[in-house]
Every structure is written in C-alpha cells, then in structure tokens.
Design an enzyme around this catalytic site. Structure first.
Site: not given
Ligand code: PLP
Length: 369
Positions: A108, A193, A222
C-alpha cells in the site's frame, strides 16, 4: 492511550490514528511545541527556509542513511515525490532513460493516481482505471519474482520493509538484502516506504535498521508529526541532486507548525532510546499474549506475526465483527486485508493496557466460538 466519544464513553486505543499517535494522544511535549510555534510563526511561503524545517531535516539526516530531506503533508505525497525523484534520477543517470518501478503485491503506497498504480492491490484501483503506467507489482518476499519482472525499463524497486495495510507481512531477513544486491548490480534505486514502519513503530527508529539494508530513498509520514499532518522524503545526496529548484514543491510542505510538532515527536522518541526499548518489550509482550489467545481459540486464529508494535492476528474468518464487538467494550482495534486484526498502539502502551485489551478480545473470541 485513551480517547473519549461524544457521549463521554472511554476507549483504550490500539489503533493510534493508524500508526500515527506514536507518543499517544496530546503528548505534552507535542502540545507545547505546537502552542509555542503557533504564537511565533504558523506559515511562510516555501520560497524561504524556516528554522523548524531546518532543525527537523538535520535531526532526520543525523539519524538515518540520508543526506537530504524533502517535506510534504502526507504519505501519498511523500511517495509521489519518491516516484518523481526516481524517474528524474534514472532519466539523467541511467542508459535508455528507464522509468518503471517494481513494487510488491499486497503493498500500500497511497491513493493519489501514481501511488494507487504503485499499490499492488487491485481492490483499491478498481474504478479508477486507466492506471498510470510505469509500475509492476510482483510477489512480496520473492527475489525471483523481482528478477523475472526486471526489464531494460526498470529504474527502481519500491517496498515497505513490513507490509502494513496488506496484512502485517514480514519478509525474510535475506529478502531485503538480496533486493539491495540486485539494485546495486543493475544500478536501480531502492525506495523504502516507511510511512507505517518508521518512527520507532517496529522497535528501531526505522525498520530498515533491523535488516542492515539501507535504501537510496525513503518516505515517512504517519508518526512523524505525532498527530500533525507532515510527510517527508529522505534521500542520499547523489540521488537528491537529480531534483533542481522548481522540479518539485508543496505550499504547505515543511511549514513551521508541523515541523515543530515533528521535532518534539522525534526528540521525545529518541530520548535515551527509552521509548524504542519500551516498544520492543511491549511488542514482545503483546505477541506473547496473542499467542496464548491463539492456543485457546485455535479454530479461529491462523497466525500471529509482527515487529515491535506493528502486530497482526490472522483469523480464519472475516474480522470486522470482532472489531465492532471490541469497540462496544471500549477497545479500539483494526482489521486490515479482511481477516487480519491489526494492533498499532502508541509506543507508551503498558502491560496493564495490553492485559486489559487481551481480556476483552478473549471474551469476544469466546462468544464467537
Ligand atoms: N504508505 C504506507 C505504507 C501507508 O501505510 C500509507 C497509509 O496507510 C500510505 C503510504 C499513505 O499515506 P497517507 O494516507 O498519509 O497518504
């Protein structure tokens, strides 16, 4: 660790803003940093550097493989920057001007058009075709799958060191090392990532430290701002030099307010390594507790896996009912990939919180049986 609903009901939060609230909710150091910065300077044009931006970049460079940092506002934006940088670097430095990026199935990387094409999960892409060209998704944790997908057009490999949304999938320790070797051999860039795995989530500041493999480009978001919207792309000097002024930018990226929140978060996280150590200990404690539940509810639970405080419990059935039953009892957990309960509490979580959550989960699983 706690939040309250509009009706005053108390919840113990094991989702933590989906791996965002690494220091818990409203950590005093983050709150004070935001208050102080809000009184001084909230925004200034990105035609100028600002002081918190430089201090944050310095902190990230000092604690990573990277020499340069780009700031934006979210994970998808950070990955967009990484994709653009990889393409530009390859155009200028590799023969044949390759542009294709190999990613993993079940990955993702975000919901913008480029990051959606990079994401190896058709369910997120459905309805938004035609997808942006230039990505190939292959089996995760298989070096042979990457080798088979290589073409003269390949310029980079982009991976999450541990897949989060895809179901908390951990690669073997050799896999990332083999990918690094392959990238070196064919002069490809390696992009990690670490939007979900970074900021101490796995028990080290960055997950790549567990594997002894460093990327050329890494993305963060995040947990970086302790709850404030901020993303960043880190890169080596050599790769970063492909971007010249004007090639990429963001109006709000690197704004002093978000950067101040991020400085407070990073400094608190790294202070004496206490929280990273706590993350490793609490992660092991949580894994131990979930494994005990697995023995009790063997017919419902097929696997327990995780690293630090990114932990998954794979069920032999769909998980959304379990999530809502836990919610009714004041526990916030998450289900990803349909049947993987995911636990991503703040790194300040304590044994008593974990015990409380496990008791309720035990009861909910017992009722299902
Ligand atoms: N990359 C990873 C690994 C993620 O987990 C996410 C979000 O879940 C993203 C990228 C996208 O981040 P954002 O939602 O901030 O755009």
């Amino acid at each position: 660790m706690k939040v309250w609903g509009a009706d005053g009901k108390e919840y113990l939060d094991f989702v933590g803003g989906i791996a965002v609230n690494v220091l818990g909710h409203c950590h005093p150091k983050v709150v004070v940093a935001i208050q102080k910065q809000a009184q001084r300077l909230i925004h200034i044009s990105n035609l100028y550097y600002n002081e918190p931006q430089i201090r944050l970049a310095k902190l990230l460079v000092e604690h990573s493989f990277a020499d340069k940092v780009f700031f934006c506002n979210s994970g998808a934006e950070a990955n967009e920057a990484a994709i653009k940088l990889a393409r530009k670097y390859a155009k200028e430095n590799l023969p044949g001007k390759p542009f294709e990026i190999i990613t993993a199935l079940n990955s993702f990387h975000g919901r913008t058009l480029a990051t959606l094409a990079a994401t190896g999960q058709p369910k997120f892409q459905k309805g938004f075709e035609p997808l942006m060209p230039g990505f190939r998704s292959v089996e995760f944790n298989s070096i042979d799958a990457i080798k088979k997908a290589l073409t003269p057009q390949t310029c980079a490999v982009m991976l999450e060191p541990v897949q989060g949304e895809g179901g908390v999938n951990l690669p073997s320790s050799e896999y990332l090392r083999q990918v690094r070797e392959l990238c070196d051999k064919y002069k490809l860039l390696l992009i990690f990532d670490e939007i979900q795995t970074g900021m101490g989530r796995t028990g080290k500041f960055f997950a790549y430290e567990h594997y002894g493999v460093t990327p050329d480009i890494e993305t963060l978001a995040k947990g970086l701002g302790g709850g404030c919207a901020i993303g960043s792309m880190l890169a080596t000097d050599k790769v970063a030099s492909a971007f010249q002024p004007g090639n990429h930018g963001s109006t709000f990226g690197g704004n002093p307010l978000a950067c101040s929140a991020a400085i407070a978060t990073v400094e608190t996280l790294l202070e004496d390594g206490i929280l990273l150590d706590q993350c490793r200990r609490m992660g092991a404690y949580l894994l131990g507790g979930l494994n005990s539940l697995r023995r009790e509810h063997a017919h419902l639970i097929s696997d327990i896996r995780g690293m630090g405080l990114l932990v998954g419990m794979e069920l032999a059935r769909e998980g959304s009912k379990i999530v809502s039953s836990c919610m009714e009892q004041g526990i916030i957990i998450n289900c990803t990939a349909g049947n993987v309960l995911r636990f991503m509490p703040a790194l300040i979580v304590q044994e008593k919180d974990i015990d409380y959550m496990l008791d309720i989960l035990d009861e909910v699983l017992g009722r299902l049986a």
